[in-house]
Motif scaffolding. Structure first.
Motif, PDB file in Angstrom:
ATOM      1  N   HIS A 122     -47.948  -2.315 -49.415  1.00 24.31           N
ATOM      2  CA  HIS A 122     -49.330  -2.091 -49.153  1.00 24.31           C
ATOM      3  C   HIS A 122     -49.949  -3.383 -49.111  1.00 24.31           C
ATOM      4  CE1 HIS A 122     -53.659  -0.875 -49.928  1.00 24.31           C
ATOM      5  NE2 HIS A 122     -53.650  -1.795 -50.686  1.00 24.31           N
ATOM      6  N   LEU A 123     -49.539  -4.517 -49.914  1.00 19.62           N
ATOM      7  CA  LEU A 123     -50.031  -5.811 -49.746  1.00 19.62           C
ATOM      8  C   LEU A 123     -49.618  -6.301 -48.238  1.00 19.62           C
ATOM      9  CD1 LEU A 123     -49.559  -7.588 -53.238  1.00 19.62           C
ATOM     10  CD2 LEU A 123     -51.568  -7.029 -52.171  1.00 19.62           C
ATOM     11  N   ASN A 124     -48.650  -6.153 -47.817  1.00 21.75           N
ATOM     12  CA  ASN A 124     -48.169  -6.536 -46.649  1.00 21.75           C
ATOM     13  C   ASN A 124     -49.058  -5.949 -45.595  1.00 21.75           C
ATOM     14  OD1 ASN A 124     -45.961  -8.148 -47.348  1.00 21.75           O
ATOM     15  ND2 ASN A 124     -44.555  -6.827 -46.817  1.00 21.75           N
ATOM     16  N   ARG A 125     -49.520  -4.439 -45.471  1.00 17.91           N
ATOM     17  CA  ARG A 125     -50.354  -4.169 -44.461  1.00 17.91           C
ATOM     18  C   ARG A 125     -51.553  -4.875 -44.724  1.00 17.91           C
ATOM     19  NH1 ARG A 125     -47.479   0.303 -46.048  1.00 17.91           N
ATOM     20  NH2 ARG A 125     -48.967   1.063 -47.574  1.00 17.91           N
ATOM     21  N   ARG A 126     -52.121  -4.952 -45.975  1.00 20.10           N
ATOM     22  CA  ARG A 126     -53.328  -5.582 -45.955  1.00 20.10           C
ATOM     23  C   ARG A 126     -53.396  -7.041 -45.460  1.00 20.10           C
ATOM     24  NH1 ARG A 126     -58.139  -6.236 -48.252  1.00 20.10           N
ATOM     25  NH2 ARG A 126     -58.643  -8.015 -49.548  1.00 20.10           N
ATOM     26  N   VAL A 127     -52.174  -7.817 -45.558  1.00 17.63           N
ATOM     27  CA  VAL A 127     -52.260  -9.076 -45.080  1.00 17.63           C
ATOM     28  C   VAL A 127     -52.268  -9.139 -43.353  1.00 17.63           C
ATOM     29  CG1 VAL A 127     -50.648 -11.113 -44.620  1.00 17.63           C
ATOM     30  CG2 VAL A 127     -51.175 -10.172 -47.081  1.00 17.63           C
ATOM     31  N   PHE A 128     -51.411  -8.021 -42.933  1.00 17.20           N
ATOM     32  CA  PHE A 128     -51.370  -7.643 -41.743  1.00 17.20           C
ATOM     33  C   PHE A 128     -52.649  -7.661 -40.998  1.00 17.20           C
ATOM     34  CE2 PHE A 128     -46.995  -5.859 -42.105  1.00 17.20           C
ATOM     35  CZ  PHE A 128     -46.201  -7.143 -42.133  1.00 17.20           C
ATOM     36  N   ASN A 129     -53.582  -6.794 -41.551  1.00 13.55           N
ATOM     37  CA  ASN A 129     -54.851  -6.474 -40.951  1.00 13.55           C
ATOM     38  C   ASN A 129     -55.853  -7.500 -41.112  1.00 13.55           C
ATOM     39  OD1 ASN A 129     -54.133  -3.766 -40.250  1.00 13.55           O
ATOM     40  ND2 ASN A 129     -54.289  -2.966 -42.109  1.00 13.55           N
ATOM     41  N   LYS A 130     -55.687  -8.365 -42.235  1.00 12.39           N
ATOM     42  CA  LYS A 130     -56.809  -9.455 -42.469  1.00 12.39           C
ATOM     43  C   LYS A 130     -56.507 -10.841 -42.040  1.00 12.39           C
ATOM     44  CE  LYS A 130     -59.386  -7.000 -45.023  1.00 12.39           C
ATOM     45  NZ  LYS A 130     -61.020  -6.515 -44.674  1.00 12.39           N
ATOM     46  N   CYS A 131     -55.163 -11.016 -41.778  1.00 14.20           N
ATOM     47  CA  CYS A 131     -55.000 -12.494 -41.260  1.00 14.20           C
ATOM     48  C   CYS A 131     -55.199 -12.669 -39.620  1.00 14.20           C
ATOM     49  CB  CYS A 131     -53.345 -12.962 -41.426  1.00 14.20           C
ATOM     50  SG  CYS A 131     -52.263 -11.936 -40.574  1.00 14.20           S
ATOM     51  N   ASP A 132     -55.554 -13.912 -39.479  1.00 14.80           N
ATOM     52  CA  ASP A 132     -55.996 -14.322 -38.017  1.00 14.80           C
ATOM     53  C   ASP A 132     -54.534 -14.308 -37.193  1.00 14.80           C
ATOM     54  OD1 ASP A 132     -59.075 -14.515 -37.957  1.00 14.80           O
ATOM     55  OD2 ASP A 132     -58.062 -15.495 -39.625  1.00 14.80           O
ATOM     56  N   MET A 133     -53.484 -14.654 -37.585  1.00  8.25           N
ATOM     57  CA  MET A 133     -52.388 -14.533 -37.016  1.00  8.25           C
ATOM     58  C   MET A 133     -51.067 -14.724 -38.026  1.00  8.25           C
ATOM     59  SD  MET A 133     -50.668 -17.760 -34.627  1.00  8.25           S
ATOM     60  CE  MET A 133     -51.661 -17.450 -33.218  1.00  8.25           C
ATOM     61  N   LEU A 134     -50.070 -13.713 -37.518  1.00  5.64           N
ATOM     62  CA  LEU A 134     -48.971 -13.731 -38.456  1.00  5.64           C
ATOM     63  C   LEU A 134     -47.940 -14.317 -37.444  1.00  5.64           C
ATOM     64  CD1 LEU A 134     -47.635 -12.279 -40.897  1.00  5.64           C
ATOM     65  CD2 LEU A 134     -47.424 -10.296 -39.357  1.00  5.64           C
ATOM     66  N   CYS A 135     -47.072 -15.099 -38.190  1.00  5.49           N
ATOM     67  CA  CYS A 135     -46.043 -15.661 -37.485  1.00  5.49           C
ATOM     68  C   CYS A 135     -44.684 -15.416 -38.255  1.00  5.49           C
ATOM     69  CB  CYS A 135     -45.989 -17.279 -37.749  1.00  5.49           C
ATOM     70  SG  CYS A 135     -47.571 -17.969 -37.146  1.00  5.49           S
ATOM     71  N   CYS A 136     -43.709 -15.011 -37.742  1.00  4.80           N
ATOM     72  CA  CYS A 136     -42.398 -14.287 -38.144  1.00  4.80           C
ATOM     73  C   CYS A 136     -41.164 -15.793 -37.718  1.00  4.80           C
ATOM     74  CB  CYS A 136     -41.996 -13.304 -37.669  1.00  4.80           C
ATOM     75  SG  CYS A 136     -43.256 -12.040 -37.980  1.00  4.80           S
ATOM     76  N   VAL A 137     -40.347 -15.807 -38.653  1.00  7.72           N
ATOM     77  CA  VAL A 137     -39.484 -16.847 -38.588  1.00  7.72           C
ATOM     78  C   VAL A 137     -38.251 -16.398 -37.575  1.00  7.72           C
ATOM     79  CG1 VAL A 137     -39.798 -18.043 -40.745  1.00  7.72           C
ATOM     80  CG2 VAL A 137     -38.072 -16.334 -40.798  1.00  7.72           C
ATOM     81  N   SER A 138     -38.234 -15.256 -37.392  1.00 11.04           N
ATOM     82  CA  SER A 138     -37.208 -14.795 -36.329  1.00 11.04           C
ATOM     83  C   SER A 138     -37.332 -13.453 -35.556  1.00 11.04           C
ATOM     84  CB  SER A 138     -35.770 -14.319 -37.088  1.00 11.04           C
ATOM     85  OG  SER A 138     -36.019 -13.483 -38.067  1.00 11.04           O
ATOM     86  N   GLU A 139     -36.550 -12.974 -34.812  1.00 13.29           N
ATOM     87  CA  GLU A 139     -37.132 -11.758 -33.945  1.00 13.29           C
ATOM     88  C   GLU A 139     -36.982 -10.609 -34.994  1.00 13.29           C
ATOM     89  OE1 GLU A 139     -38.386 -11.294 -31.026  1.00 13.29           O
ATOM     90  OE2 GLU A 139     -38.370 -13.363 -30.572  1.00 13.29           O
ATOM     91  N   ALA A 140     -35.857 -10.991 -35.738  1.00 11.21           N
ATOM     92  CA  ALA A 140     -35.675  -9.530 -36.707  1.00 11.21           C
ATOM     93  C   ALA A 140     -36.907  -9.372 -37.586  1.00 11.21           C
ATOM     94  CB  ALA A 140     -34.122  -9.946 -37.554  1.00 11.21           C
ATOM     95  N   SER A 141     -37.283 -10.498 -38.182  1.00 10.51           N
ATOM     96  CA  SER A 141     -38.260 -10.392 -38.958  1.00 10.51           C
ATOM     97  C   SER A 141     -39.736  -9.890 -38.613  1.00 10.51           C
ATOM     98  CB  SER A 141     -38.865 -11.918 -39.772  1.00 10.51           C
ATOM     99  OG  SER A 141     -39.047 -12.792 -39.056  1.00 10.51           O
ATOM    100  N   CYS A 142     -39.657 -10.391 -37.016  1.00  8.94           N
ATOM    101  CA  CYS A 142     -40.993  -9.836 -36.454  1.00  8.94           C
ATOM    102  C   CYS A 142     -40.829  -8.400 -36.162  1.00  8.94           C
ATOM    103  CB  CYS A 142     -41.022 -10.700 -34.877  1.00  8.94           C
ATOM    104  SG  CYS A 142     -42.361  -9.991 -33.840  1.00  8.94           S
ATOM    105  N   ALA A 143     -39.679  -7.845 -35.846  1.00  9.16           N
ATOM    106  CA  ALA A 143     -39.326  -6.349 -36.000  1.00  9.16           C
ATOM    107  C   ALA A 143     -39.671  -5.591 -37.136  1.00  9.16           C
ATOM    108  CB  ALA A 143     -37.883  -5.774 -35.337  1.00  9.16           C
ATOM    109  N   GLN A 144     -39.256  -6.233 -38.151  1.00  7.24           N
ATOM    110  CA  GLN A 144     -39.578  -5.584 -39.578  1.00  7.24           C
ATOM    111  C   GLN A 144     -41.037  -5.525 -39.871  1.00  7.24           C
ATOM    112  OE1 GLN A 144     -37.244  -8.369 -42.384  1.00  7.24           O
ATOM    113  NE2 GLN A 144     -36.515  -6.375 -43.100  1.00  7.24           N
ATOM    114  N   ALA A 145     -41.762  -6.741 -39.610  1.00  9.13           N
ATOM    115  CA  ALA A 145     -43.279  -6.594 -39.701  1.00  9.13           C
ATOM    116  C   ALA A 145     -44.124  -5.603 -38.892  1.00  9.13           C
ATOM    117  CB  ALA A 145     -43.765  -7.944 -39.303  1.00  9.13           C
ATOM    118  N   ILE A 146     -43.638  -5.530 -37.537  1.00  8.10           N
ATOM    119  CA  ILE A 146     -44.085  -4.432 -36.732  1.00  8.10           C
ATOM    120  C   ILE A 146     -43.629  -3.184 -37.521  1.00  8.10           C
ATOM    121  CG2 ILE A 146     -43.916  -3.338 -34.589  1.00  8.10           C
ATOM    122  CD1 ILE A 146     -43.276  -6.155 -33.157  1.00  8.10           C
ATOM    123  N   GLY A 147     -42.314  -2.983 -38.116  1.00  7.49           N
ATOM    124  CA  GLY A 147     -41.956  -1.577 -38.699  1.00  7.49           C
ATOM    125  C   GLY A 147     -42.921  -1.439 -39.858  1.00  7.49           C
ATOM    126  N   ARG A 148     -43.385  -2.564 -40.540  1.00 15.29           N
ATOM    127  CA  ARG A 148     -44.231  -2.450 -41.687  1.00 15.29           C
ATOM    128  C   ARG A 148     -45.754  -2.369 -41.470  1.00 15.29           C
ATOM    129  NH1 ARG A 148     -40.245  -1.289 -44.807  1.00 15.29           N
ATOM    130  NH2 ARG A 148     -38.992  -2.924 -45.895  1.00 15.29           N
TER     131      ARG A 148
END
Length: 192
Positions: A152-178
């Motif tokens: 839930h906190l992750n979704r809130r962060v995704f919705n409120k931050c101006d930019m989300l950076c991921c350290v790898s393609e795998a973590s980017c895919a995880q973030a999108i999945g979340r």
């Protein structure tokens, strides 16, 4: 530019691995002429404020009695919660103290950069109150935890931050999945 960085760890001594990538980024930005302040949890035996070489100012936040702080460092917060029952009791104080320090240090900042989504959640109020852009770097471990509250906190962060950076393609895919928005074609590991 005045940059406030927030993290759950920062090197406690020279060659300490904890938060070493945060220190490297802070030093790099300072050497490029930016004014950098870092807010991170305190660790026993360390000063609460330091002006580090390479023009970085560090504020270490005490969140419990100095000798008993055990939530951060060592193997990291998830590991410390498994190993130290006292760490669970420290979460509310840690949350409050770190969020308060981020809010205080955000005064005059041009941008807040939070490392890990949990620290991004702590910085949301300061970013909104100060009208400062919030950049969050997801490190991977913060995306893979299955706890419903953290999701839930992750979704809130995704919705409120101006930019989300991921350290790898795998973590980017995880973030999108979340629940993060997929990057545009020119943003390889950067989401939003």
């Amino acid at each position: 530019m005045r940059i406030l960085m927030a993290s759950t760890s920062y090197p406690r001594w020279q060659d300490d691995f904890a938060g070493s990538f945060v220190a490297a980024e802070a030093e790099h930005l300072a050497l490029r002429g930016h004014e950098v302040t870092v807010v991170a949890p305190h660790a026993p035996g360390l000063p609460v404020a330091e002006n580090l070489p390479k023009h970085v100012r560090l504020r270490r936040v005490r969140y419990w009695s100095e000798a008993s702080q055990c939530l951060c460092y060592g193997g990291g917060i998830p590991d410390n919660l498994r190993r130290h029952p006292l760490a669970w009791l420290q979460i509310p104080a840690w949350w409050h103290c770190l969020a308060q320090a981020i809010g205080e240090e955000a005064k005059g900042a041009d941008v807040i950069h939070a490392h890990w989504t949990i620290t991004g959640a702590l910085a949301i109020s300061a970013a909104i109150a100060r009208h400062v852009p919030l950049v969050v770097t997801a490190r991977g471990s913060d995306l893979s935890l299955g706890n419903p509250l953290l999701r839930h906190l992750n979704r809130r962060v995704f919705n409120k931050c101006d930019m989300l950076c991921c350290v790898s393609e795998a973590s980017c895919a995880q973030a999108i999945g979340r629940g993060a928005q997929p990057p545009t074609p020119h943003q390889r590991s950067v989401v939003r």
